[in-house]
Design a protein around this motif. Structure first.
Motif, PDB file in Angstrom:
ATOM      1  N   ILE A   5       0.804  -1.103   0.013  1.00 14.47           N
ATOM      2  CA  ILE A   5       0.002   0.123  -0.001  1.00 14.47           C
ATOM      3  C   ILE A   5       1.044   1.027  -0.125  1.00 14.47           C
ATOM      4  O   ILE A   5       2.007   1.296   0.522  1.00 14.47           O
ATOM      5  N   LYS A   6       0.507   1.982  -0.724  1.00  9.71           N
ATOM      6  CA  LYS A   6       1.347   3.469  -0.812  1.00  9.71           C
ATOM      7  C   LYS A   6       1.063   4.255   0.470  1.00  9.71           C
ATOM      8  O   LYS A   6       0.019   4.487   0.784  1.00  9.71           O
ATOM      9  N   ALA A   7       2.404   4.457   1.068  1.00  6.28           N
ATOM     10  CA  ALA A   7       2.298   4.960   2.444  1.00  6.28           C
ATOM     11  C   ALA A   7       2.336   6.687   1.999  1.00  6.28           C
ATOM     12  O   ALA A   7       3.003   7.108   1.335  1.00  6.28           O
ATOM     13  N   ARG A   8       1.573   7.248   3.135  1.00  2.00           N
ATOM     14  CA  ARG A   8       1.542   8.592   3.201  1.00  2.00           C
ATOM     15  C   ARG A   8       2.937   8.992   3.801  1.00  2.00           C
ATOM     16  O   ARG A   8       3.465   8.646   4.800  1.00  2.00           O
ATOM     17  N   GLN A   9       3.745  10.063   3.256  1.00  2.00           N
ATOM     18  CA  GLN A   9       4.781  10.561   3.755  1.00  2.00           C
ATOM     19  C   GLN A   9       4.523  11.609   4.862  1.00  2.00           C
ATOM     20  O   GLN A   9       3.650  12.681   4.503  1.00  2.00           O
ATOM     21  N   VAL A  10       4.804  11.546   5.894  1.00  2.00           N
ATOM     22  CA  VAL A  10       4.917  12.538   7.211  1.00  2.00           C
ATOM     23  C   VAL A  10       6.326  12.676   7.720  1.00  2.00           C
ATOM     24  O   VAL A  10       7.036  11.927   8.050  1.00  2.00           O
ATOM     25  N   ALA A  70      -1.454  -5.094  13.517  1.00  2.00           N
ATOM     26  CA  ALA A  70      -0.787  -4.170  12.627  1.00  2.00           C
ATOM     27  C   ALA A  70       0.482  -4.844  12.323  1.00  2.00           C
ATOM     28  O   ALA A  70       1.011  -5.915  12.480  1.00  2.00           O
ATOM     29  N   PHE A  71       0.799  -4.112  10.985  1.00  2.00           N
ATOM     30  CA  PHE A  71       2.165  -4.849  10.497  1.00  2.00           C
ATOM     31  C   PHE A  71       3.026  -3.661   9.903  1.00  2.00           C
ATOM     32  O   PHE A  71       2.555  -2.945   9.057  1.00  2.00           O
ATOM     33  N   VAL A  72       4.203  -3.687  10.456  1.00  2.00           N
ATOM     34  CA  VAL A  72       5.253  -2.742   9.805  1.00  2.00           C
ATOM     35  C   VAL A  72       5.810  -3.501   8.803  1.00  2.00           C
ATOM     36  O   VAL A  72       6.512  -4.603   9.170  1.00  2.00           O
ATOM     37  N   SER A  97       8.081  -2.568   6.357  1.00  2.00           N
ATOM     38  CA  SER A  97       9.522  -2.417   6.311  1.00  2.00           C
ATOM     39  C   SER A  97      10.267  -1.250   6.903  1.00  2.00           C
ATOM     40  O   SER A  97       9.428  -0.234   7.010  1.00  2.00           O
ATOM     41  N   VAL A  98      11.389  -1.071   7.084  1.00  2.00           N
ATOM     42  CA  VAL A  98      12.128   0.144   7.768  1.00  2.00           C
ATOM     43  C   VAL A  98      13.219   0.334   6.679  1.00  2.00           C
ATOM     44  O   VAL A  98      14.126  -0.398   6.605  1.00  2.00           O
ATOM     45  N   LEU A 131      -1.667   4.345   6.644  1.00  2.00           N
ATOM     46  CA  LEU A 131      -0.212   3.529   6.613  1.00  2.00           C
ATOM     47  C   LEU A 131       0.556   4.753   6.058  1.00  2.00           C
ATOM     48  O   LEU A 131       0.409   5.346   5.478  1.00  2.00           O
ATOM     49  N   SER A 132       1.601   5.243   6.842  1.00  2.00           N
ATOM     50  CA  SER A 132       2.365   6.503   6.697  1.00  2.00           C
ATOM     51  C   SER A 132       3.731   5.977   6.751  1.00  2.00           C
ATOM     52  O   SER A 132       4.471   5.032   7.521  1.00  2.00           O
ATOM     53  N   GLU A 133       4.528   6.689   5.966  1.00  2.00           N
ATOM     54  CA  GLU A 133       6.135   6.657   6.243  1.00  2.00           C
ATOM     55  C   GLU A 133       6.754   7.889   6.918  1.00  2.00           C
ATOM     56  O   GLU A 133       6.367   8.917   6.363  1.00  2.00           O
ATOM     57  N   GLN A 148       8.021   2.652   7.970  1.00  2.00           N
ATOM     58  CA  GLN A 148       6.740   2.958   7.440  1.00  2.00           C
ATOM     59  C   GLN A 148       5.987   1.950   8.452  1.00  2.00           C
ATOM     60  O   GLN A 148       6.261   0.934   9.054  1.00  2.00           O
ATOM     61  N   SER A 188      -2.136   0.888  14.987  1.00  2.00           N
ATOM     62  CA  SER A 188      -1.537  -0.248  15.683  1.00  2.00           C
ATOM     63  C   SER A 188      -0.665   0.064  16.595  1.00  2.00           C
ATOM     64  O   SER A 188      -0.191  -0.610  17.505  1.00  2.00           O
TER      65      SER A 188
END
Lengths: 705, 296
Positions: free
Chosen positions: A27-32, A697-699, A701-702, B227-229, B240, B245
């Motif tokens: 899923i395309k993540a939002r940049q914050v 929840a699932f992370v 990638s970093v 979902l956010s980076e 990310q 959660s």
């Protein structure tokens, strides 16, 4: 475990979808922009492992859900080990099934849901659908051969076009044939399906042993939702013979075989022309008898039809009767010419025609034995030899042909002087021919020279039609009062099928009878005149003679047959044509070959499977003759009373409709269906997956720039 | 009378750019909201009498004059402070965070207001801007002109680099010889041990310390759902996550960090305040004033 629809298993490749999505799709993540991710990473370190596990758990749940749903669609079934696995598709020796399809005419009954037979065919088709090429299968009906085939689809196609027969065959023989067929197969599993309305006559199944290795018996009753059936159960002649000069009386039985009242119009037709008509009202399970007089205008074979209006089961609505109508009923009496005294046939003549020809319709003709050959015997219903023996061969030949073709011969005593001639001409066992007489003379009764010896009849056969017709209540005809002064001692000829109708006190035969061809020969041990016996002077003589004529002029061989029987014509072999002509219901004429044995020529036109009449035409000894035989259904088949299938074969499985049948088929062929359980498990997994996915929840990638 | 929180709520900072003016509004509004002058009660020199009016603090009532002349007077004093005030303002990149008012903007307003208030009290006030090192140091002075220099310094500052409070604290501890009041305004995104070591160094010099831990509401509550980076504004690292959660764990981590810092500060007798950028300015100034009064 087997699968009912294994092609659905191809869908198992769909399990790769969630895996691929899991691996590829992000899923395309939002940049914050965030002040620090130190806490997020701290949390990530703590929960990352758990989340990975949760992620894998969710993936597994999704894959498992798909797996369960696809397997449920494939229709898995489990069968306990050792219970005779079906062997699965493609295994030629896996399943052997025989479907006994009741095609008796009661299955043609039409109720609100169509005909019973169409329902039965549909159910048989359901069974065939579950079979695969290579499985051994047979659909056994009243007219099909008990042969296993390995192409269920072809069998199903043939089944669609089949129609109920008009026969009334019992299920027992078919089921025995089916069991034998199954027993001969090498299949691991044997299945017997009986699809029938299970009428009461099916109770004979109680005697059948439904045993066999890995045999599963399934009874599929198809009872009607409504029981409405009127029927004509009998059309019989009451008059002993039909002539154009006297009314002909027939008896018509009409019955209501259903459980609702029937009111219908009963019509009697002669050769299609209405002769009589009457409205009959029949309460449920009742019957009525009508006696109808009809007049024939011309001689020959006439087809009588008694018919009621069309109802739910139309097959038994009519009955046919073929009647041979004569211009007159001729009786030829052959007696020696007496120069003086009373003729040996005097009392017979008086008994048969007490008030002249018009009183009984019997036309008497007298002739001498020497002139018998000149007589055309076809003009007579019976020939009486009154103390006379024809000696010339043409007369004997004509006489044998006459009786073999259905005529009746009465040998009313033979004088002691003629004993030798009698034994030679009438009681001789000529090679290839049965003796015409049922016995030969071996002497006279009483001591030699004992002129005062008399015999009386002590014993009669009460069940013979001659005597049973004369019975009044429980009182039998009493012949014991008659004294016989001069009687021949007769010896019954072996193998002639002779029946002794009456015996003297010493046990010697007094009256005998045997069949010869289609006709009968009756023999008295003493001449019927007062020089030999006082019987002609007794009250019982007149009714005895009338009963005798009625009996003898009634056709010895029935003029009706039932559907499913062979139509046969029997003629005396002597002079019989090699072929006779035959046509059914006035249709195309074909020739039927003869088959000679025991002095008779038999012409078999084959099994008739419909209602109507068949006509034989032939010429024998220069004489043209015909015989019509009416073919009717078995009226018993129309009785709408049904047995309880569960009591007929307690060990059998019982299904009542298509759903139950399919369920049972799945269970038999594949075992217990696991689809509902898999669907339930899949549903639970879907819910669990939704709940967990919401919670987890699932992370994923970093990344670090 | 309306409080400063009503007249100038924190979010209003976004509409004004003149920090000098903002500082004055904050302080004047704050002072006007108080029942008594914040400039009394310290170490002061007597100035004059004035007639007593109802409501005046009885602590400054001249009982002797009443006894002598039967007149009611209130004594007025000039302040006589020599407490140097040092404001340490975090200029690291993480202070840029915040919407509509960044943490730096909020911190700048507080720094300016405290400077104004302190200078009004004749306290020499200086300011140190720091990030990963000391960026600028304005030594303490008590003139109003010096206030303008402080405000100008704050206004010219631009958040950058990473946070290293430790460096600024050690620098001040070594540079400032006099005992003073150190006000640290930061989000404290540094190693906790180093922060504590630096603060301990300051306390070792007998200085008083107030720690204003500035955090944005979003940092505290982590209200993200999709979902956010997240990109670290100081290190550019990214992570990310599915915020929903992690929210509870994140808030627990932030709360744990803050509580730990509070505890360490308490051990060193340092006044620690966790300030949400939505917190009204008067509340922050009250903390300062309370501390200032305590330290005399």
């Amino acid at each position: 475990m087997q699968f009912v629809h294994p092609f659905f298993l191809l869908g198992l490749s769909a399990i790769a979808v969630p895996v691929v999505i899991h691996l590829v799709y992000k899923i395309k993540a939002r940049q914050v922009d965030f002040p620090t991710i130190r806490f997020l990473r701290e949390v990530d370190r703590k929960v990352a492992r758990r989340q990975k596990l949760q992620e894998i758990l969710l993936l597994l749940l999704r894959c498992l859900t798909l797996l369960l749903l696809i397997m449920a669609l494939a229709g898995p079934a489990w069968k306990p080990p050792g219970s005779g696995s079906g062997g699965g598709p493609g295994k030629s020796s896996g399943v052997a099934a025989v479907i006994v399809l009741d095609d008796s005419y009661s299955m043609a009954l039409v109720d609100g849901e169509g005909s019973l037979f169409s329902r039965a065919k549909s159910l048989a088709g359901e069974i065939l659908k579950t079979m695969t090429a290579g499985d051994a299968v047979c659909v056994l009906t009243s007219h099909s051969e008990p042969i296993m085939v390995r192409d269920p689809e072809e069998l199903a196609r043939k089944l669609v076009a089949s129609e109920p027969a008009l026969s009334a065959q019992a299920l027992g023989p078919q089921i025995k044939a089916a069991l034998k067929l199954l027993d001969e197969t090498e299949a691991v599993q044997r299945e017997l399906y009986v699809i029938s309305d299970f009428q009461q006559r099916a109770s004979e199944l109680k005697g059948v042993e439904f045993t066999g290795r890995n045999l599963t018996t399934v009874l599929v009753p198809v009872p009607p939702s409504r029981r409405e059936n009127g029927a004509v159960t009998a059309l019989e002649q009451i008059s002993p013979f039909a002539t154009t000069t006297a009314p002909f009386r027939v008896r018509i039985n009409a019955a209501n075989r259903g459980s609702t009242p029937v009111s219908t119009n009963l019509t009697l037709r002669i050769d299609g022309q209405t002769a009589a008509e009457q409205l009959v009202a029949l309460p449920p399970k009742s019957a009525t008898t009508l006696a109808v007089d009809v007049n024939f205008e011309k001689p020959g074979w006439r087809l009588l039809t008694a018919e009621i209006e069309k109802d739910a089961l139309a097959v038994d609505n009519k009955r046919l009767l073929s009647v041979r109508v004569r211009a007159k009923l001729g009786v030829l009496i052959c007696r020696p010419l007496m120069q003086s005294g009373v003729s040996p046939s005097f009392y017979i003549e008086k008994a048969l025609n007490p008030g002249g020809p018009a009183s009984t319709g019997v036309s008497l003709t007298l002739c001498e034995p020497a002139k018998l050959a000149a007589e055309n015997l076809d003009d007579y219903a019976a020939v009486i030899l009154a103390e006379s023996v024809p000696t010339n061969e043409p007369a004997l030949k004509s006489l044998r042909a006459f009786v073999a073709a259905g005529g009746s011969l009465v040998i009313a005593g033979v004088g002691p002087d003629s004993a030798a001639e009698f034994n030679t001409k009438l009681a001789a066992e000529t090679p290839g021919f049965w003796p015409l007489a049922p016995a030969r003379m071996v002497g006279t009764l009483g001591e030699e020279g004992d002129s005062g010896h008399t015999e009386t009849i002590k014993e009669i056969d009460p069940y013979h039609p001659i005597f049973s017709r004369l019975k009044r209540g429980d009182v039998q005809l009493d012949l014991s009062a008659a004294a016989f002064y001069r009687a021949a001692k007769l010896e019954v000829l072996n193998g002639a099928g002779t029946r002794v109708l009456a015996r003297f006190g010493g046990g010697d035969p007094a009256i005998l009878e045997h069949a010869y061809g289609l006709g009968r020969v009756l023999m008295f041990a003493a001449p019927l005149h007062t020089q030999s016996t006082n019987l002609p002077l007794k009250v019982s003589f007149l009714p005895l003679m009338h009963s005798l004529v009625v009996y003898l002029t009634t056709p010895a061989e029935t003029q009706t047959a039932r559907v499913g029987e062979s139509l046969r014509l029997r003629l005396a072999a002597e002079g019989a044509p090699p072929k006779v002509k035959y046509h059914w219901n006035g249709g195309a004429v074909r020739e039927v070959d003869s088959s000679v044995s025991n002095g008779f020529a038999t012409y078999d036109a084959g099994i008739v499977n419909e209602v109507g009449s068949g006509e034989f035409e032939w010429s024998q000894a220069g004489r043209f003759d015909t015989r019509d035989i009416a073919v009717n259904v078995d009226p018993e088949e129309g009785i709408l009373e049904y047995a309880e299938p569960s009591k007929l074969v307690p060990s059998a499985e019982l299904v009542h409709n298509s759903e139950e049948l399919n369920r049972l088929l799945g269970k038999i062929r594949f075992g217990v269906s696991l689809s509902p359980y898999l669907m339930l498990a899949g549903f639970i997994l879907v819910i669990a997956e939704a709940l967990l996915a919401n919670r987890f929840a699932f992370v994923s990638s970093v990344k670090k720039d | 009378m309306r409080a400063i929180s009503e007249l100038l709520p924190p979010e209003a900072l976004a509409r004004f750019s003149n920090m000098n003016l903002i500082a004055r509004w904050i302080v004047e509004g704050f002072i006007s909201g108080l029942h008594r002058s914040p400039f009394h009660g310290f170490s002061v020199e007597f100035a004059e009498y004035r007639p007593y009016v109802a409501g005046d603090d009885l602590r400054y009532f001249d009982w002797k004059a009443l006894a002598r002349s039967d007149r009611k007077y209130i004594k007025k004093y000039h302040s006589e402070t020599n407490m140097q005030v040092h404001i340490l303002l975090d200029c690291s990149a993480s202070m840029k965070f915040g919407d509509p008012v960044s943490k730096f903007r909020y911190a700048s307003a507080i720094a300016s207001a405290i400077s104004y208030l302190a200078i009004l009290q004749q306290d020499p006030t200086g300011i140190i801007l720091f990030a990963d090192k000391v960026l600028k140091y304005v030594p303490p002075k008590s003139s109003m002109r010096h206030l303008r220099e402080i405000v100008t310094t704050v206004m010219d500052a631009e958040p950058q680099q990473t946070t290293s409070i430790n460096a600024a604290l050690h620098y001040l501890a070594e540079t400032v010889k006099r005992r003073g009041l150190f006000i640290v305004i930061s989000d404290f995104y540094d190693d906790k041990e180093k922060i504590v070591a630096g603060l301990r160094h300051l306390r070792f010099k007998k200085s008083e310390v107030i720690a204003f831990h500035i955090l944005d509401h979003n940092e505290l509550k982590f209200p993200y759902a999709m979902l956010s980076e997240f990109r670290d504004m100081e290190t550019n690292e990214r992570v990310q996550v599915m915020p929903a959660s992690l929210r509870a764990a994140y808030m627990a981590a932030v709360g744990g960090f803050s509580d730990d810092l509070r505890k360490q500060c308490s051990n060193m007798d340092i006044d620690y305040q966790l300030i949400d950028t939505s917190t009204p300015f008067d509340k922050v100034l009250a903390h300062y004033l309370h501390k200032r009064q305590r330290v005399g």
